[in-house]
Design a protein around this motif. Structure first.
Motif, PDB file in Angstrom:
ATOM      1  N   HIS A  97      95.780 -30.752  63.967  1.00 52.17           N
ATOM      2  CA  HIS A  97      94.448 -30.187  63.809  1.00 52.17           C
ATOM      3  C   HIS A  97      93.381 -30.883  64.635  1.00 52.17           C
ATOM      4  O   HIS A  97      92.219 -30.579  64.535  1.00 52.17           O
ATOM      5  N   SER A  98      93.817 -31.812  65.445  1.00 53.68           N
ATOM      6  CA  SER A  98      92.805 -32.529  66.211  1.00 53.68           C
ATOM      7  C   SER A  98      92.613 -31.935  67.604  1.00 53.68           C
ATOM      8  O   SER A  98      91.817 -32.419  68.394  1.00 53.68           O
ATOM      9  N   LEU A  99      93.348 -30.859  67.898  1.00 54.80           N
ATOM     10  CA  LEU A  99      93.164 -30.206  69.202  1.00 54.80           C
ATOM     11  C   LEU A  99      92.068 -29.171  69.114  1.00 54.80           C
ATOM     12  O   LEU A  99      92.041 -28.353  68.200  1.00 54.80           O
ATOM     13  N   MET A 100      91.196 -29.193  70.093  1.00 50.65           N
ATOM     14  CA  MET A 100      90.193 -28.140  70.147  1.00 50.65           C
ATOM     15  C   MET A 100      90.842 -26.846  70.593  1.00 50.65           C
ATOM     16  O   MET A 100      91.897 -26.842  71.222  1.00 50.65           O
ATOM     17  N   ASP A 103      92.370 -26.297  74.104  1.00 50.37           N
ATOM     18  CA  ASP A 103      93.518 -27.164  74.319  1.00 50.37           C
ATOM     19  C   ASP A 103      94.718 -26.675  73.517  1.00 50.37           C
ATOM     20  O   ASP A 103      95.853 -26.713  73.981  1.00 50.37           O
ATOM     21  N   LYS A 134      75.160 -26.442  76.358  1.00 56.51           N
ATOM     22  CA  LYS A 134      74.609 -27.780  76.579  1.00 56.51           C
ATOM     23  C   LYS A 134      75.068 -28.328  77.920  1.00 56.51           C
ATOM     24  O   LYS A 134      76.209 -28.112  78.319  1.00 56.51           O
ATOM     25  N   GLU A 136      75.025 -32.138  80.000  1.00 59.97           N
ATOM     26  CA  GLU A 136      74.810 -33.548  79.693  1.00 59.97           C
ATOM     27  C   GLU A 136      75.192 -34.362  80.918  1.00 59.97           C
ATOM     28  O   GLU A 136      75.984 -33.928  81.755  1.00 59.97           O
ATOM     29  N   ILE A 148      78.377 -32.914  82.673  1.00 58.77           N
ATOM     30  CA  ILE A 148      79.241 -32.252  81.689  1.00 58.77           C
ATOM     31  C   ILE A 148      78.603 -30.945  81.259  1.00 58.77           C
ATOM     32  O   ILE A 148      77.400 -30.890  80.989  1.00 58.77           O
ATOM     33  N   ILE A 150      79.029 -27.716  78.608  1.00 59.31           N
ATOM     34  CA  ILE A 150      79.705 -27.292  77.386  1.00 59.31           C
ATOM     35  C   ILE A 150      79.259 -25.872  77.057  1.00 59.31           C
ATOM     36  O   ILE A 150      78.075 -25.559  77.105  1.00 59.31           O
ATOM     37  N   GLY A 154      83.133 -23.587  73.193  1.00 56.67           N
ATOM     38  CA  GLY A 154      83.784 -24.886  73.106  1.00 56.67           C
ATOM     39  C   GLY A 154      84.525 -25.313  74.360  1.00 56.67           C
ATOM     40  O   GLY A 154      85.282 -26.272  74.346  1.00 56.67           O
ATOM     41  N   VAL A 156      84.789 -27.097  77.845  1.00 55.72           N
ATOM     42  CA  VAL A 156      84.098 -28.250  78.414  1.00 55.72           C
ATOM     43  C   VAL A 156      84.606 -28.502  79.826  1.00 55.72           C
ATOM     44  O   VAL A 156      85.804 -28.420  80.080  1.00 55.72           O
ATOM     45  N   GLU A 157      83.719 -28.740  80.730  1.00 57.03           N
ATOM     46  CA  GLU A 157      84.110 -29.114  82.084  1.00 57.03           C
ATOM     47  C   GLU A 157      83.296 -30.306  82.523  1.00 57.03           C
ATOM     48  O   GLU A 157      82.145 -30.459  82.123  1.00 57.03           O
ATOM     49  N   HIS A 158      83.892 -31.152  83.329  1.00 55.93           N
ATOM     50  CA  HIS A 158      83.082 -32.220  83.889  1.00 55.93           C
ATOM     51  C   HIS A 158      83.186 -32.198  85.403  1.00 55.93           C
ATOM     52  O   HIS A 158      84.143 -31.682  85.967  1.00 55.93           O
TER      53      HIS A 158
ATOM     54  N   VAL B 138      80.153 -37.653  74.050  1.00 56.21           N
ATOM     55  CA  VAL B 138      79.060 -36.675  74.024  1.00 56.21           C
ATOM     56  C   VAL B 138      79.327 -35.688  72.901  1.00 56.21           C
ATOM     57  O   VAL B 138      80.389 -35.066  72.859  1.00 56.21           O
ATOM     58  N   VAL B 140      79.338 -32.300  70.850  1.00 53.07           N
ATOM     59  CA  VAL B 140      79.320 -30.893  71.240  1.00 53.07           C
ATOM     60  C   VAL B 140      78.762 -30.061  70.099  1.00 53.07           C
ATOM     61  O   VAL B 140      77.736 -29.428  70.212  1.00 53.07           O
ATOM     62  N   THR B 141      79.486 -30.062  68.992  1.00 49.50           N
ATOM     63  CA  THR B 141      78.963 -29.411  67.789  1.00 49.50           C
ATOM     64  C   THR B 141      79.007 -30.448  66.687  1.00 49.50           C
ATOM     65  O   THR B 141      79.243 -31.618  66.936  1.00 49.50           O
ATOM     66  N   THR B 144      82.761 -31.510  66.672  1.00 48.36           N
ATOM     67  CA  THR B 144      83.536 -31.699  67.897  1.00 48.36           C
ATOM     68  C   THR B 144      82.736 -32.546  68.877  1.00 48.36           C
ATOM     69  O   THR B 144      81.509 -32.543  68.864  1.00 48.36           O
ATOM     70  N   VAL B 146      83.146 -34.693  73.001  1.00 49.16           N
ATOM     71  CA  VAL B 146      83.918 -34.940  74.204  1.00 49.16           C
ATOM     72  C   VAL B 146      83.992 -36.440  74.425  1.00 49.16           C
ATOM     73  O   VAL B 146      82.955 -37.104  74.466  1.00 49.16           O
ATOM     74  N   ILE B 148      84.834 -39.396  76.936  1.00 51.83           N
ATOM     75  CA  ILE B 148      84.906 -39.557  78.381  1.00 51.83           C
ATOM     76  C   ILE B 148      85.368 -40.963  78.713  1.00 51.83           C
ATOM     77  O   ILE B 148      84.897 -41.939  78.126  1.00 51.83           O
ATOM     78  N   HIS B 158      88.060 -36.376  80.768  1.00 45.98           N
ATOM     79  CA  HIS B 158      87.460 -36.085  79.471  1.00 45.98           C
ATOM     80  C   HIS B 158      88.488 -35.482  78.549  1.00 45.98           C
ATOM     81  O   HIS B 158      89.481 -34.911  79.000  1.00 45.98           O
ATOM     82  N   ASN B 160      88.658 -33.347  74.747  1.00 42.15           N
ATOM     83  CA  ASN B 160      87.941 -32.757  73.619  1.00 42.15           C
ATOM     84  C   ASN B 160      88.515 -33.273  72.312  1.00 42.15           C
ATOM     85  O   ASN B 160      89.709 -33.454  72.185  1.00 42.15           O
ATOM     86  N   VAL B 161      87.652 -33.480  71.361  1.00 40.13           N
ATOM     87  CA  VAL B 161      88.089 -34.048  70.095  1.00 40.13           C
ATOM     88  C   VAL B 161      87.484 -33.281  68.933  1.00 40.13           C
ATOM     89  O   VAL B 161      86.318 -32.896  68.972  1.00 40.13           O
ATOM     90  N   ILE B 162      88.284 -33.069  67.916  1.00 39.03           N
ATOM     91  CA  ILE B 162      87.741 -32.579  66.657  1.00 39.03           C
ATOM     92  C   ILE B 162      87.702 -33.762  65.716  1.00 39.03           C
ATOM     93  O   ILE B 162      88.704 -34.451  65.533  1.00 39.03           O
TER      94      ILE B 162
END
Lengths: 329, 329
Positions: A97-100, A103, A134, A136, A148, A150, A154, A156-158, B138, B140-141, B144, B146, B148, B158, B160-162
DNA sequence: TTTAGCACTCTTTTTTATCGATTGCTATTT
DNA sequence: AAATAGCAATCGATAAAAAAGAGTGCTAAA
């Protein structure tokens, strides 16, 4: 409509051919069918008249026609219950459950591609549906930083940026604030032009030397808008016996490189949709199986591409399983 | 050692074969050589005795042997001056100063791969040489964020993390500060274990619910450490006529998927190094040309992979040009 | 309705033949 | 001594022919 024996025969032919990739003879089936090869031949003749099977030459065994696969898929095949092995491979992912979301989806098709030896494609929601939520900036060194972006879905690119060293961190902050203020809520594919026409004229007034940062975001928005799909198991198809001639191989590989074409795979119907041979725009030699996923307002398509001779019952179950799990997130 | 005419002959054979991919006959060369085909044949016999050229069958024309290519590369060929077209394509990149190093390198090989129809690989400095210089988070919500990771060589990743929603932004900040304090300066490949043995025991004491964030960084470090190379133009090799049989094709594609093998390409000698056929570990059918780059303490290898029958003079110049430009950054 | 039987067709494999490219060698010329 | 012309020999590639094998379609019998 086919009677019970004809149905059984077609089933056997399709499944045998899927397994062996060789034309199926009447002799090979008479044991299982519990009748003589002559009887099998009579029924085969009927199936051929109906266009469900065909010969590769006048005295060969039979192979399923496109129509035959279609009939098999629509009327005969039942999705195959996932076996313990398959289940196990997917369980660990499903329970992570930790994957966005993005992903998780990528990982899902990666696993399915590997399990089926098919090529998998994810076509996420189009960039016009992804709104910037957003932007950043994280400083890296004196003159480099990471921009970054967003989106509301959900994603995300950097992007790494080199800035002119004269830009103060205060100016950077001002720039980012300004971009955020003006650009949040804009669809990605409009972000770069909006940046150009609304942010650029304003930005110069307040902040000197803002060009590098401006360019970075401009490019980042463009790149983000244009990267539209993820593909896994590209070379799996090479290993299939039907692609044993270089001609076909090169054709398919070239199709895979064609962004337009792959993007056009996008599905708008519900459920699992199967496009066999000429039914898809990719190649008469392949089947495309695709389905929509939809979760938290994000819609996208997952597609599996492989030879027409694929294990439909298993592939469909796998695809169904992962999309259900994606939808349930 | 070869005399002038023998040298000239070998040159013609190699270059003709590179251009046409077909065995070269004595007749085809006697005009250019200004002598009869019999004379050419006599010299050819000599070159064959020396092992520099060979026949595909007893009465065929000649093709360069591995040793022949080697001799050609070492003693005959002169790097080809880049033509206007090639130059132009590279210039725009070289003069783009807003790309960070890693991006610039990737882009360089991408262009060269496209220009040469070869497969290009970048093997950056190993993860043991990349030290963590900063980690950052950073939001996100609400739940969630990011994560880095930035290394001293300027590589940025980067992830992504929940997170568990109960983690306060203050706790996040504390965690990040702690990780930064303990982990900065650690090589990437040691970061995850250092995180486990030094950060994990401490982190629990101060901050509750830190698990998700801890895991995120743990995984991010691991992933970062393991992604060791970039590859471009993977499928270019399919288009070469020498790979017109599926056997060879599948073999090469499989080799390309083998991470260990690709990683072993890494070069430690200076200058441009050429490994023809059996001289490399990849396949007797290919040549690997590679060179080291070294800039700001970051060392890495760029390799080009293609059929033995490649335009050595042009490829070498291109590779030389882009590595020089990378080194000059 | 099913099946046995068999001629027929077509692929695959093997064989034979022909053509053409190219060589190696020998005898001749430079 | 070096270069060349000439020519038989070799082998690939293409075509044609022959033989073997797999599988069918059809007919007539069960």
């Amino acid at each position: 409509m086919l009677n019970a024996r004809q149905t059984e025969l077609l089933k056997l032919i399709v499944e045998d051919y899927i397994k062996t990739a060789r034309p199926v003879s009447s002799n090979a089936l008479c044991d299982i069918m519990n009748c003589s090869s002559a009887t099998v031949r009579n029924e085969m003749a009927f199936l051929e008249d109906t266009g469900l099977i065909e010969k590769t030459h006048i005295s060969s065994g039979r192979v399923p026609s496109e129509k035959g696969y279609r009939y098999y898929v629509d009327n005969i095949m039942v999705p195959k219950e996932l076996n313990g092995d398959d289940m196990l491979k997917l369980q660990t992912l499903v329970h992570n459950h930790s994957l966005m979301l993005a992903d998780y989806i990528t990982k899902s098709v990666e696993i399915v591609s590997e399990m089926t030896s098919l090529t998998a494609v994810v076509l996420g929601s189009s960039s016009s549906e992804n709104l910037i939520s957003k932007v950043e900036v994280v400083p890296v060194t004196e003159n480099t930083l990471v921009a970054i972006i967003i989106t509301d879905k959900g994603h995300v690119e950097h992007k790494n940026v080199i800035i002119d060293e004269k830009v103060s961190s205060d100016d950077i902050k001002k720039t980012v604030d300004l971009i955020n203020k003006l650009i949040v809520g804009t669809p990605i594919d409009e972000a770069s032009s909006k940046l150009e026409y609304e942010v650029k004229p304003v930005i110069g007034k307040y902040i000197k030397q803002s060009e590098a940062l401006y360019n970075a975001f401009y490019n980042a928005f463009n790149d983000f808008a244009n990267q539209s799909f993820t593909m896994r198991g590209r070379s799996n198809i090479l290993m299939q016996p039907e692609f044993d001639d270089t001609e076909k191989l090169r054709d398919i590989i070239n199709k895979f490189e064609d962004k337009e074409l792959i993007n056009s795979i996008k599905e708008d119907e519900n459920g699992i949709n199967i496009y066999i041979g000429s039914e898809n725009d990719l190649s008469d030699e392949v089947t495309v199986i695709k389905t929509k996923y939809s979760v938290n307002g994000e819609e996208g398509t997952i597609a599996l591409i492989g030879p027409k001779r694929m294990e439909y019952d298993r592939v469909i179950s796998l695809l169904d399983y992962i999309t259900k799990n994606i939808n349930d997130r």
